[in-house]
Design a protein around this motif. Structure first.
Motif, PDB file in Angstrom:
ATOM      1  N   ASP A   1     -34.433  18.741 -35.878  1.00  0.00           N
ATOM      2  CA  ASP A   1     -33.873  20.069 -35.655  1.00  0.00           C
ATOM      3  C   ASP A   1     -32.358  19.950 -35.474  1.00  0.00           C
ATOM      4  O   ASP A   1     -31.623  20.866 -35.818  1.00  0.00           O
ATOM      5  CB  ASP A   1     -34.496  20.685 -34.402  1.00  0.00           C
ATOM      6  N   TYR A   2     -31.947  18.816 -34.906  1.00  0.00           N
ATOM      7  CA  TYR A   2     -30.522  18.585 -34.642  1.00  0.00           C
ATOM      8  C   TYR A   2     -30.170  17.121 -34.890  1.00  0.00           C
ATOM      9  O   TYR A   2     -31.045  16.262 -34.858  1.00  0.00           O
ATOM     10  CB  TYR A   2     -30.186  18.893 -33.181  1.00  0.00           C
ATOM     11  N   PHE A   3     -28.887  16.891 -35.094  1.00  0.00           N
ATOM     12  CA  PHE A   3     -28.432  15.498 -35.077  1.00  0.00           C
ATOM     13  C   PHE A   3     -27.119  15.416 -34.307  1.00  0.00           C
ATOM     14  O   PHE A   3     -26.363  16.378 -34.213  1.00  0.00           O
ATOM     15  CB  PHE A   3     -28.279  14.921 -36.496  1.00  0.00           C
ATOM     16  N   VAL A   4     -26.926  14.223 -33.725  1.00  0.00           N
ATOM     17  CA  VAL A   4     -25.738  13.958 -32.928  1.00  0.00           C
ATOM     18  C   VAL A   4     -25.051  12.768 -33.557  1.00  0.00           C
ATOM     19  O   VAL A   4     -25.720  11.832 -33.999  1.00  0.00           O
ATOM     20  CB  VAL A   4     -26.145  13.618 -31.473  1.00  0.00           C
TER      21      VAL A   4
ATOM     22  N   THR B   1     -29.737  23.591 -27.204  1.00  0.00           N
ATOM     23  CA  THR B   1     -30.914  23.652 -28.059  1.00  0.00           C
ATOM     24  C   THR B   1     -31.881  24.728 -27.580  1.00  0.00           C
ATOM     25  O   THR B   1     -32.950  24.911 -28.143  1.00  0.00           O
ATOM     26  CB  THR B   1     -31.673  22.295 -28.072  1.00  0.00           C
ATOM     27  N   LYS B   2     -31.486  25.413 -26.517  1.00  0.00           N
ATOM     28  CA  LYS B   2     -32.349  26.467 -25.982  1.00  0.00           C
ATOM     29  C   LYS B   2     -32.511  27.555 -27.028  1.00  0.00           C
ATOM     30  O   LYS B   2     -31.588  27.903 -27.742  1.00  0.00           O
ATOM     31  CB  LYS B   2     -31.724  27.037 -24.703  1.00  0.00           C
ATOM     32  N   GLY B   3     -33.705  28.086 -27.087  1.00  0.00           N
ATOM     33  CA  GLY B   3     -33.917  29.196 -28.012  1.00  0.00           C
ATOM     34  C   GLY B   3     -34.159  28.730 -29.437  1.00  0.00           C
ATOM     35  O   GLY B   3     -34.377  29.536 -30.320  1.00  0.00           O
ATOM     36  N   HIS B   4     -34.133  27.397 -29.618  1.00  0.00           N
ATOM     37  CA  HIS B   4     -34.444  26.916 -30.964  1.00  0.00           C
ATOM     38  C   HIS B   4     -35.934  27.043 -31.200  1.00  0.00           C
ATOM     39  O   HIS B   4     -36.749  26.624 -30.395  1.00  0.00           O
ATOM     40  CB  HIS B   4     -34.045  25.453 -31.126  1.00  0.00           C
ATOM     41  N   SER B   5     -36.256  27.667 -32.312  1.00  0.00           N
ATOM     42  CA  SER B   5     -37.676  27.676 -32.645  1.00  0.00           C
ATOM     43  C   SER B   5     -37.825  26.992 -33.978  1.00  0.00           C
ATOM     44  O   SER B   5     -37.125  27.299 -34.933  1.00  0.00           O
ATOM     45  CB  SER B   5     -38.222  29.098 -32.690  1.00  0.00           C
TER      46      SER B   5
ATOM     47  N   ASN C   1     -27.535  17.917 -20.034  1.00  0.00           N
ATOM     48  CA  ASN C   1     -27.495  19.362 -19.790  1.00  0.00           C
ATOM     49  C   ASN C   1     -26.956  20.125 -20.995  1.00  0.00           C
ATOM     50  O   ASN C   1     -27.436  21.213 -21.321  1.00  0.00           O
ATOM     51  CB  ASN C   1     -26.661  19.675 -18.541  1.00  0.00           C
ATOM     52  N   ASN C   2     -25.941  19.541 -21.623  1.00  0.00           N
ATOM     53  CA  ASN C   2     -25.412  20.168 -22.846  1.00  0.00           C
ATOM     54  C   ASN C   2     -26.491  20.271 -23.917  1.00  0.00           C
ATOM     55  O   ASN C   2     -26.606  21.277 -24.602  1.00  0.00           O
ATOM     56  CB  ASN C   2     -24.266  19.324 -23.417  1.00  0.00           C
ATOM     57  N   ILE C   3     -27.263  19.202 -24.057  1.00  0.00           N
ATOM     58  CA  ILE C   3     -28.322  19.200 -25.074  1.00  0.00           C
ATOM     59  C   ILE C   3     -29.352  20.278 -24.739  1.00  0.00           C
ATOM     60  O   ILE C   3     -29.759  21.051 -25.610  1.00  0.00           O
ATOM     61  CB  ILE C   3     -28.983  17.798 -25.178  1.00  0.00           C
ATOM     62  N   ILE C   4     -29.723  20.358 -23.459  1.00  0.00           N
ATOM     63  CA  ILE C   4     -30.716  21.368 -23.066  1.00  0.00           C
ATOM     64  C   ILE C   4     -30.192  22.774 -23.363  1.00  0.00           C
ATOM     65  O   ILE C   4     -30.875  23.591 -23.980  1.00  0.00           O
ATOM     66  CB  ILE C   4     -31.080  21.229 -21.567  1.00  0.00           C
TER      67      ILE C   4
ATOM     68  N   ARG D   1     -36.524  17.895 -32.008  1.00  0.00           N
ATOM     69  CA  ARG D   1     -36.333  16.552 -32.561  1.00  0.00           C
ATOM     70  C   ARG D   1     -34.862  16.330 -32.900  1.00  0.00           C
ATOM     71  O   ARG D   1     -34.257  17.121 -33.604  1.00  0.00           O
ATOM     72  CB  ARG D   1     -37.200  16.366 -33.807  1.00  0.00           C
ATOM     73  N   ILE D   2     -34.351  15.223 -32.379  1.00  0.00           N
ATOM     74  CA  ILE D   2     -32.925  14.933 -32.528  1.00  0.00           C
ATOM     75  C   ILE D   2     -32.741  13.494 -33.013  1.00  0.00           C
ATOM     76  O   ILE D   2     -33.435  12.590 -32.554  1.00  0.00           O
ATOM     77  CB  ILE D   2     -32.200  15.102 -31.165  1.00  0.00           C
ATOM     78  N   ALA D   3     -31.814  13.298 -33.939  1.00  0.00           N
ATOM     79  CA  ALA D   3     -31.449  11.935 -34.337  1.00  0.00           C
ATOM     80  C   ALA D   3     -30.023  11.670 -33.899  1.00  0.00           C
ATOM     81  O   ALA D   3     -29.174  12.559 -33.977  1.00  0.00           O
ATOM     82  CB  ALA D   3     -31.569  11.764 -35.841  1.00  0.00           C
ATOM     83  N   LEU D   4     -29.784  10.477 -33.427  1.00  0.00           N
ATOM     84  CA  LEU D   4     -28.403  10.050 -33.195  1.00  0.00           C
ATOM     85  C   LEU D   4     -28.047   9.261 -34.435  1.00  0.00           C
ATOM     86  O   LEU D   4     -28.607   8.186 -34.671  1.00  0.00           O
ATOM     87  CB  LEU D   4     -28.302   9.175 -31.937  1.00  0.00           C
ATOM     88  N   TYR D   5     -27.168   9.813 -35.233  1.00  0.00           N
ATOM     89  CA  TYR D   5     -26.986   9.214 -36.543  1.00  0.00           C
ATOM     90  C   TYR D   5     -25.530   8.917 -36.859  1.00  0.00           C
ATOM     91  O   TYR D   5     -24.671   9.791 -36.777  1.00  0.00           O
ATOM     92  CB  TYR D   5     -27.557  10.164 -37.609  1.00  0.00           C
ATOM     93  N   ASN D   6     -25.300   7.666 -37.187  1.00  0.00           N
ATOM     94  CA  ASN D   6     -24.024   7.272 -37.773  1.00  0.00           C
ATOM     95  C   ASN D   6     -24.326   6.020 -38.580  1.00  0.00           C
ATOM     96  O   ASN D   6     -24.809   5.037 -38.041  1.00  0.00           O
ATOM     97  CB  ASN D   6     -22.993   6.982 -36.681  1.00  0.00           C
ATOM     98  N   HIS D   7     -24.125   6.093 -39.894  1.00  0.00           N
ATOM     99  CA  HIS D   7     -24.486   4.938 -40.717  1.00  0.00           C
ATOM    100  C   HIS D   7     -23.563   3.769 -40.476  1.00  0.00           C
ATOM    101  O   HIS D   7     -23.812   2.666 -40.932  1.00  0.00           O
ATOM    102  CB  HIS D   7     -24.496   5.317 -42.195  1.00  0.00           C
ATOM    103  N   LYS D   8     -22.465   4.029 -39.763  1.00  0.00           N
ATOM    104  CA  LYS D   8     -21.617   2.925 -39.338  1.00  0.00           C
ATOM    105  C   LYS D   8     -22.294   2.281 -38.139  1.00  0.00           C
ATOM    106  O   LYS D   8     -22.578   2.957 -37.159  1.00  0.00           O
ATOM    107  CB  LYS D   8     -20.248   3.489 -38.957  1.00  0.00           C
TER     108      LYS D   8
END
Lengths: 251, 342
Positions: free
Chosen positions: B182-185, B336-340, B330-333, B17-24
């Motif tokens: 699990d991550y944010f961008v 995030t590999k191996g993330h449990s 591809n970078n994201i894949i 699960r990833i959020a693209l987050y910038n409150h701006k």
């Protein structure tokens, strides 16, 4: 006799332990608030069953004194001081303290039942206790009767202790003490005079011991007053229904 | 405190699960999500998009206006299909969250549609947060409600990646969404405001993680909890103009400012809370960059498609866009590999 001391390394360890507590104080603040919320949400744990509640976080300097005492004791007996930052919170259980004060001893059973209900309903883990500490034989008998383990109290301290945890995994504990208002007075006097260091005055120490006996008698007297009061009302109810004669008002 | 014993919601699905987050606001978040999601789908990944922005931009972007209006009209009926339809029984105290199905778009991307009424749930979330601190079961249930919904859909559709489209603010809704990730961008434009926003962003996230850690450390056994460990996956630089094969000078100065700020205001601030939340190396912070594809943006918004699958536009630009987003995917894949998550 050689005087037992604490070396620089041990002093550093104590500093680390105290700092570890300070770094994690926010957890204890929340924990203590949660205990207070739990208790105050109970319909039963209100006056007249309980008189008041108190909560306190251990002052870091008092923790330092406690650790020093424990370390000196270990050094004196040539034992290993086995508290580390990893186990500090499971070894020292009174960093968060919550106290329930009530008027007389025989109220305790009802308080105990309600506390255990709260622990169960709200998922608190009862880690240790309840243990009653008392030096008074008559009260020992009472606690025995209501199924509470009794411990000796050589320093004439009287109260019932529970140690609870938020869940199985987390080591943080909160100590809950239940005692009467009379015992609270004794406790406060003793604490002020003898804590963290025992008073050097022999007569002060003596008088505090006597105060413990007076306290015990006072608690006992309050019990007696309440049971007479209850008795009187029950009897007067009975006679009312029997004779249906109006009672004379007390002047 | 001893090592955090994470107790995430039971049987959390493996989808990342990833959020693209910038409150701006206005940094092109929604556009970015659609392009990344499409690129991931083309690489064979199953992607779920969750519109948690009450403004529903993502939903409106992907779905025809008449359909969106119909969803919004019916969201409080038994056939309701939006995120609010799922949350409403809990929010109104009539029951647990309702299970809803995700909508599949022609590009093979799944969507949980947004809803303007989600703002009602956001109002509840302030109280829910307090309840978590007070150790009340209703609090933990409320904080994990969206997480549970996403979990159910992820399981059902065998999802690989979940993207949350969040509103541009530091509010209680974004707090529970970010803590579920699990991550944010961080999507960032090449301008002064984007650089400045990073500071508040880093500090808010750090305090959310710290607060949630307190909450979960002191929670009773067997209550649902959020993982509360959103790791920084990097920032994506966008909306800059190229000048003869290189980034135009006005933009490149902001690009280097962004790089510095991402390191000092996000990475270092998060690492102070937990070193696992961000990698320390400066070079790893940029997840990708996307230049200004001005005309493609218009086509994309009109057609509800990614830059590289729109009808019309210049082919060379579309190829360039495809390359940029495939590289990000591809970078994201790989990162995030191996993330449990358990």
């Amino acid at each position: 006799m050689k005087k037992v001391t604490i070396d620089t390394e041990q002093k550093k360890l104590i500093d680390n332990l105290v700092n570890h507590y300070i770094d994690n104080k926010r957890f204890f603040i929340v924990l203590l608030n949660q205990v207070e919320t739990s208790v105050s949400s109970s319909q039963k744990l209100q006056p007249p069953l309980i008189h008041s509640v108190k909560s306190r976080l251990k002052d870091p300097e008092h923790l330092r004194d406690k650790l020093k005492r424990k370390m000196l004791e270990a050094n004196e007996k040539n034992k290993k001081f086995n508290i580390t930052t990893k186990n500090l919170f499971s070894k020292i259980n009174d960093l968060a303290g919550f106290r329930i004060i009530h008027l007389h001893t025989t109220q305790f059973q009802e308080i105990d039942i309600e506390l255990k209900n709260i622990f169960k309903e709200q998922g608190w883990v009862l880690h240790e206790g309840p243990i009653a500490r008392t030096w008074d034989d008559e009260y020992r008998e009472y606690f025995d009767k209501v199924g509470i383990a009794v411990d000796k109290s050589p320093d004439l301290y009287t109260s019932v202790h529970y140690i609870i945890k938020a869940n199985q995994d987390n080591p943080l504990t909160c100590e809950i003490q239940v005692r009467t208002l009379m015992e609270e007075v004794w406790g406060e006097v003793d604490h002020t005079i003898n804590y963290p260091y025992k008073s050097g005055s022999h007569s002060c120490r003596e008088q505090i011991k006597v105060l413990a006996r007076v306290t015990s008698s006072s608690s006992r007297l309050v019990d007696s007053i309440f049971s007479s009061h209850k008795d009187f009302h029950e009897n007067s109810k009975k006679s009312k229904t029997k004779a249906k004669t109006p009672q004379k008002k007390r002047k | 405190m001893a090592k955090k014993t994470s107790k995430p919601a039971s049987d959390r699905h493996r989808a990342i699960r990833i959020a693209l987050y910038n409150h701006k606001g206005g940094v092109g978040k929604t556009t970015l999500i659609i392009n990344i999601a499409t690129a991931l789908a083309k690489l064979g990944k199953r992607v779920l998009l969750v519109d948690t922005d009450p403004q529903c931009n993502l939903t409106s972007y992907l779905v025809e206006a008449s359909v969106v209006d119909d969803w919004l009209d019916k969201s409080e009926t038994p056939n309701g299909a939006t995120i609010w339809s799922a949350l409403r029984p809990f929010s109104e105290g009539t029951g647990d969250i309702k299970s809803i199905s995700a909508n599949e778009t022609p590009d093979g991307i799944f969507l949980i549609p947004g809803d303007i009424r989600l703002s009602k749930f956001e109002e509840d979330l302030n109280q829910i947060w307090l309840e978590c601190f007070q150790r009340k079961v209703h609090g933990y249930k409320g904080a994990t409600a969206i997480s549970e919904l996403v979990n159910n859909v992820s399981k059902k559709e065998k999802i690989d990646f979940v993207f949350y489209d969040v509103g541009p603010n530091i509010g209680p809704l974004n707090r529970v969404v970010l803590l579920d990730c699990d991550y944010f961008v961080i999507p960032a434009a090449c301008d002064l405001f984007s650089v400045r926003a990073l500071k508040t962003l880093g500090h808010s996230l750090a305090s959310w993680v710290r607060d949630w850690n307190t909450i979960s450390q002191l929670a009773p056994d067997n209550v649902p909890l959020l993982p509360g460990q959103p790791k920084f996956l990097g920032y994506i630089l966008q909306r800059f103009k190229m000048y003869g094969g290189a980034m135009a000078e006005a933009f490149s100065s902001y690009a280097s400012k962004l790089e510095k700020s991402a390191h000092s205001d996000v990475v270092m601030v998060l690492r102070e809370v937990d070193v696992n939340l961000a990698k320390s190396s400066l070079s790893q912070n940029k997840l990708g960059q996307v230049k200004d594809f001005s005309s493609l943006v218009i086509y994309s918004q009109e057609q509800g498609k990614s830059f590289f699958s729109v009808d019309g536009g210049i082919d060379a630009q579309k190829q360039e866009a495809k390359a940029a987003f495939t590289s990000i995917a591809n970078n994201i894949i790989s990162q995030t590999k191996g993330h449990s998550s358990n």
